[in-house]
Design a protein around this motif. Structure first.
Motif, PDB file in Angstrom:
ATOM      1  N   MET A   1       2.050 -37.197   7.870  1.00 36.82           N
ATOM      2  CA  MET A   1       1.174 -38.235   8.717  1.00 36.82           C
ATOM      3  C   MET A   1      -0.280 -38.087   7.956  1.00 36.82           C
ATOM      4  N   ALA A   2      -1.012 -39.419   7.980  1.00 34.32           N
ATOM      5  CA  ALA A   2      -2.380 -39.513   7.346  1.00 34.32           C
ATOM      6  C   ALA A   2      -3.125 -39.978   8.295  1.00 34.32           C
ATOM      7  N   ARG A   3      -4.405 -39.813   7.937  1.00 31.07           N
ATOM      8  CA  ARG A   3      -5.461 -40.267   8.706  1.00 31.07           C
ATOM      9  C   ARG A   3      -5.930 -41.516   8.022  1.00 31.07           C
ATOM     10  N   MET A  36      -0.602 -49.158   6.729  1.00 34.02           N
ATOM     11  CA  MET A  36      -0.652 -48.336   7.833  1.00 34.02           C
ATOM     12  C   MET A  36       0.723 -48.236   8.198  1.00 34.02           C
ATOM     13  N   ARG A  37       1.300 -46.854   8.080  1.00 33.86           N
ATOM     14  CA  ARG A  37       2.674 -46.442   8.192  1.00 33.86           C
ATOM     15  C   ARG A  37       2.912 -45.749   9.771  1.00 33.86           C
ATOM     16  N   PRO A  38       3.951 -45.869  10.094  1.00 32.97           N
ATOM     17  CA  PRO A  38       4.467 -45.082  11.477  1.00 32.97           C
ATOM     18  C   PRO A  38       3.746 -43.597  11.370  1.00 32.97           C
ATOM     19  N   GLY A  39       3.213 -43.219  12.521  1.00 30.25           N
ATOM     20  CA  GLY A  39       2.425 -41.871  12.602  1.00 30.25           C
ATOM     21  C   GLY A  39       1.100 -41.718  11.949  1.00 30.25           C
ATOM     22  N   PHE A  81      -2.131 -43.381  17.263  1.00 34.81           N
ATOM     23  CA  PHE A  81      -1.283 -43.436  15.949  1.00 34.81           C
ATOM     24  C   PHE A  81      -0.496 -44.648  15.942  1.00 34.81           C
ATOM     25  N   VAL A  82      -0.281 -45.025  14.496  1.00 38.01           N
ATOM     26  CA  VAL A  82       0.777 -46.090  14.391  1.00 38.01           C
ATOM     27  C   VAL A  82       1.985 -45.800  14.977  1.00 38.01           C
TER      28      VAL A  82
END
Length: 496
Positions: A1-3, A36-39, A81-82
């Motif tokens: 998970m990234a910001r 932008m990826r899930p999480g 979140f995504v």
């Protein structure tokens, strides 16, 4: 998970979208592009609002819509979140570079098409203070509220069938009913539903008519000058095309060449000069068509905006032999981007046109048809036409008064009304040069070179008042007169 850093958000061109919609689009673009990826954690609404210079409620509402659409997910105090269910972009393989000696497209293409006549207006024409340009909708006159309500009504569950079904070659019967009961009677035309075809505007109707009525051995006759798209359509069809010059009464029947099979004409309001064909000439044209077994395609564009004198009957209403194919559209009374028109003809003609349309595009989108049907049925179209007519009458009067003051005059008298004047620059002045000079001074006019088959720049231009407010017209005309005089090399332009 990234910001996800707040700096990665940049709003694109507005294109009329609200700020809330622009924020949503920025997020969906990032998700679909894989940035932008899930999480991944989204910036807070406060931080993103501060970065973009927006109110926090705008970003909050955008996030709420994205949550509802499962692009984002809200996790209480943890943040936004995504969503794990957000669409994931499919991998796109890198295209291989064509090898040397690849396709020779100059030989591989089976047919070449004529380039469309160039637009005589810049894409950002609305930012010019004096836009005397033709054919665009004036937002100040359009009934946005009722159109929106009709569109929402057409989206309801009751109309889900007309909206969503593949109707094959059929038209929306509700729209056809409105055309036959509300519009055509204004032109004295009595038509059955089997004699009406809904089209993607008048240009689409002209193309289909040319395809069905003409062959390489048949002769088509058009007016000179004429609608540029018609000339291009006839060139594409490779028929034998001839021109007849119009005069103060439109196309002279006596000048129609022997052997003509199909005549394309704009009798009520000639395109582009605006002259009206007298009733006696209309009758003579119909008699000529009957004697020579010739067909007539009548383009009755802008008929709703005739306000100077009572409108004359359409050719179709005077036709007793079924030789006239009638074309109308909603481009001027509603807006050109709607791409909605209609064609009226004898049932055998409509049958062939419907089959052709079915091969090319099936039918006009159901939602467009049903929205227009509601707009007509509820009386909004009549009110819209009345509002535009009043405004155009005032603008025409303001333009005529300003031209009288500055010594300008139309090249042809116009007893119809409509939304433009046909103008001619003084001897030795090219309209394209005048337009270039005026554009630098905030004034837009439309050189009329595209209306002629001769490609050389000429003196004619069209001066439209459909997109300019009445209070701006006098100064715009004054600037036109000054630049014309400068180009003509005299203190005051002399208009032949």
């Amino acid at each position: 998970m990234a910001r996800i850093p707040v700096e990665s958000f940049v709003l694109g061109p507005a294109q009329g979208a609200t700020l809330q919609r622009q924020v949503q689009d920025a997020v969906t673009r990032g998700v679909l592009a894989g940035r932008m990826r899930p999480g991944d954690r989204m910036p807070s609404s406060r931080a993103l609002a501060r970065h973009l210079g927006l109110s926090r409620i705008t970003v909050t509402l955008a996030y709420a819509d994205l949550v509802a659409n499962d692009y984002l997910v809200s996790r209480g105090r943890s943040g936004t979140f995504v969503s794990p269910n957000a669409p994931t972009p499919a991998p796109v393989p890198r295209a291989a570079r064509p090898a040397r000696g690849g396709v020779d497209w100059s030989r591989a293409l089976g047919q070449r098409f004529p380039d469309p006549a160039p637009l005589a207006r810049p894409a950002d024409w609305r930012r010019y203070p004096y836009p005397f340009i033709y054919g665009q909708t004036d937002q100040r006159l359009f009934d946005h509220g009722n159109w929106r309500r009709c569109a929402l009504q057409a989206l309801g569950s009751r109309d889900f069938g007309p909206l969503s079904e593949d109707a094959y070659a059929r038209d929306d019967p509700y729209l056809v009913e409105q055309i036959t009961t509300r519009i055509l009677p204004r032109r004295g035309i009595d038509a059955r539903p089997e004699e009406v075809l809904v089209t993607m505007g008048a240009q689409n109707a002209l193309w289909m008519a040319a395809q069905v009525l003409l062959t390489q051995r048949r002769t088509a006759v058009m007016e000179r000058p004429c609608y540029p798209a018609l000339r291009e359509i006839l060139q594409l069809g490779r028929c034998i095309a001839q021109e007849v010059a119009v005069d103060g009464g439109g196309l002279p029947p006596g000048q129609v060449p022997e052997g003509a099979d199909v005549l394309f004409v704009t009798p009520s309001h000639h395109c582009p000069t605006g002259v009206t064909m007298p009733l006696a000439r209309r009758r003579a044209l119909l008699a000529l068509a009957e004697r020579r077994e010739m067909l007539i395609v009548e383009d009755d564009y802008e008929f709703e905006l005739g306000f100077v004198t009572p409108p004359l009957p359409a050719l179709k209403s005077l036709d007793r032999t079924g030789r006239v194919i009638y074309i109308g559209s909603f481009a001027k009374s509603l807006f050109p981007g709607l791409r909605l028109g209609y064609l009226v003809a004898a049932e055998p003609v409509i049958r062939e046109l419907r089959a052709l349309r079915g091969l090319v595009l099936r039918h006009v989108p159901g939602h467009v048809q049903r929205t227009a049907a509601y707009f007509l049925a509820q009386g909004h179209w009549d009110a819209q036409v009345a509002r535009m007519t009043r405004a155009f009458r005032d603008r025409r009067a303001a333009a005529q008064a300003a031209m009288d003051t500055h010594g300008l005059a139309p090249a042809r008298a116009n007893a119809f009304g409509g939304s433009s004047f046909w103008m001619r620059a003084p001897e030795g002045v090219r309209a394209i040069d005048l337009a270039d000079r005026l554009r630098a001074r905030g004034v837009l006019i439309e050189p009329a070179d595209a209306f002629f088959s001769d490609p050389r720049p000429g003196p004619f231009y069209r001066l439209a008042y459909s997109s300019i407010a009445s209070e701006d017209i006098p100064e715009g005309i004054a600037r036109i007169a000054r630049e014309t005089a400068r180009l003509a090399g005299s203190a005051q332009a002399v208009w032949p």
